[in-house]
Motif scaffolding. Sequence first.
Motif, short mmCIF file in Angstrom:
data_model
loop_
_atom_site.label_atom_id
_atom_site.label_comp_id
_atom_site.label_asym_id
_atom_site.label_seq_id
_atom_site.Cartn_x
_atom_site.Cartn_y
_atom_site.Cartn_z
N GLU A 20 0.83 -1.20 0.00
CA GLU A 20 0.00 0.00 0.00
C GLU A 20 0.87 1.26 0.00
O GLU A 20 2.04 1.23 0.35
CB GLU A 20 -0.91 0.01 1.23
N MET A 21 0.27 2.37 -0.38
CA MET A 21 0.95 3.66 -0.34
C MET A 21 -0.12 4.72 -0.46
O MET A 21 -0.69 4.93 -1.55
CB MET A 21 1.96 3.76 -1.51
N ASP A 22 -0.46 5.40 0.64
CA ASP A 22 -1.48 6.44 0.57
C ASP A 22 -0.82 7.81 0.58
O ASP A 22 0.41 7.94 0.62
CB ASP A 22 -2.53 6.28 1.68
N ILE A 23 -1.64 8.84 0.56
CA ILE A 23 -1.12 10.21 0.44
C ILE A 23 -0.22 10.60 1.61
O ILE A 23 0.80 11.27 1.43
CB ILE A 23 -2.27 11.24 0.23
N SER A 24 -0.56 10.15 2.82
CA SER A 24 0.29 10.48 3.97
C SER A 24 1.64 9.76 3.86
O SER A 24 2.66 10.31 4.26
CB SER A 24 -0.42 10.15 5.29
N ASP A 25 1.63 8.54 3.32
CA ASP A 25 2.89 7.83 3.08
C ASP A 25 3.75 8.59 2.07
O ASP A 25 4.96 8.73 2.25
CB ASP A 25 2.64 6.42 2.55
N CYS A 26 3.11 9.08 1.00
CA CYS A 26 3.84 9.83 -0.02
C CYS A 26 4.48 11.08 0.58
O CYS A 26 5.65 11.38 0.32
CB CYS A 26 2.91 10.22 -1.18
N ALA A 27 3.72 11.78 1.42
CA ALA A 27 4.25 13.00 2.06
C ALA A 27 5.41 12.67 2.99
O ALA A 27 6.44 13.36 2.98
CB ALA A 27 3.13 13.71 2.81
N ARG A 28 5.26 11.62 3.78
CA ARG A 28 6.30 11.22 4.73
C ARG A 28 7.58 10.84 3.99
O ARG A 28 8.67 11.29 4.34
CB ARG A 28 5.78 10.05 5.58
N LEU A 29 7.45 10.03 2.94
CA LEU A 29 8.63 9.62 2.19
C LEU A 29 9.24 10.80 1.45
O LEU A 29 10.47 10.94 1.39
CB LEU A 29 8.29 8.49 1.22
N ALA B 180 -10.77 -1.70 0.41
CA ALA B 180 -11.86 -1.97 1.35
C ALA B 180 -11.31 -2.62 2.62
O ALA B 180 -11.72 -2.26 3.74
CB ALA B 180 -12.91 -2.87 0.71
N ARG B 181 -10.39 -3.56 2.48
CA ARG B 181 -9.76 -4.19 3.65
C ARG B 181 -9.03 -3.16 4.49
O ARG B 181 -9.13 -3.16 5.72
CB ARG B 181 -8.78 -5.27 3.19
N ARG B 182 -8.29 -2.28 3.83
CA ARG B 182 -7.54 -1.25 4.55
C ARG B 182 -8.48 -0.31 5.29
O ARG B 182 -8.25 0.02 6.46
CB ARG B 182 -6.64 -0.47 3.59
N LEU B 183 -9.56 0.11 4.64
CA LEU B 183 -10.53 0.99 5.29
C LEU B 183 -11.16 0.31 6.50
O LEU B 183 -11.34 0.92 7.55
CB LEU B 183 -11.61 1.43 4.31
N HIS B 184 -11.48 -0.96 6.37
CA HIS B 184 -12.08 -1.73 7.47
C HIS B 184 -11.10 -1.81 8.64
O HIS B 184 -11.48 -1.62 9.80
CB HIS B 184 -12.47 -3.12 6.98
N GLN B 185 -9.81 -2.07 8.34
CA GLN B 185 -8.79 -2.13 9.38
C GLN B 185 -8.62 -0.78 10.05
O GLN B 185 -8.48 -0.69 11.28
CB GLN B 185 -7.46 -2.61 8.80
N ASP B 186 -8.65 0.30 9.25
CA ASP B 186 -8.52 1.64 9.81
C ASP B 186 -9.68 1.95 10.75
O ASP B 186 -9.49 2.56 11.80
CB ASP B 186 -8.44 2.70 8.69
N GLN B 187 -10.88 1.54 10.37
CA GLN B 187 -12.06 1.78 11.21
C GLN B 187 -11.97 0.98 12.49
O GLN B 187 -12.29 1.47 13.57
CB GLN B 187 -13.35 1.41 10.45
N ASP B 188 -11.50 -0.28 12.41
CA ASP B 188 -11.34 -1.10 13.60
C ASP B 188 -10.32 -0.48 14.55
O ASP B 188 -10.52 -0.44 15.76
CB ASP B 188 -10.89 -2.52 13.23
N THR B 189 -9.22 0.02 13.99
CA THR B 189 -8.18 0.64 14.79
C THR B 189 -8.71 1.92 15.46
O THR B 189 -8.42 2.18 16.63
CB THR B 189 -6.94 0.97 13.92
N ALA B 190 -9.49 2.71 14.73
CA ALA B 190 -10.02 3.97 15.26
C ALA B 190 -11.04 3.73 16.38
O ALA B 190 -11.16 4.54 17.31
CB ALA B 190 -10.66 4.79 14.15
#
Length: 180
Positions: free
Chosen positions: A50-59, A168-178
């Motif tokens: 995976e690579m989302d926008i926050s990952d792009c900014a961090r890298l 969808a899996r990532r979003l579900h994991q993010d919601q579970d974590t939140a």
Amino acid sequence: MRGKTAEDARLLELLDPVAEAAGYAIVRLRLMGGSETRRLQVMAERPDGEMDISDCARLSRALSDVLDAADPISGEYTLEVSSPGVDRPLTRLKDFEAYEGFEARLELDRLAEGRKRFKGALAGVEGEAVAIDLEGETETTLIPFAWIAEAKLVLSDELMKRGAETRARRLHQDQDTASE
């Protein structure tokens, strides 16, 4: 394949350890453009692909710090950090394994069987060779990885579905974590 030129290779030597320390892998690096402002394009991903926008900014920040200190590129340039995308380039042997069964286009640096371009379903890796089921052929073809100049997944419904399922899996994991 991760870099095309000797300058790309030098930049990869400099930036690979920075990306790895930040938790990313550089999939492809290209320094493009002529005499005016050039563009340093870095495609990267996390170990989970995976690579989302926050990952792009961090890298981007991590790479910028090293690029500013080392100053390996003459003249002005723009740094662009992105994900490889759904129809990603395939630049490492493990990419060909991970996308087995998906359609890809390969371009070789030499002629093989009278041609340089091949299209078919990836059939894994055997040693240092990429296995591909070519359209219209009955047997799997083995192409030495070292001969591949460019390789890219072909955008298809199946590939789009895999991307949607992963998001969808990532979003579900993010919601579970939140919610914890």
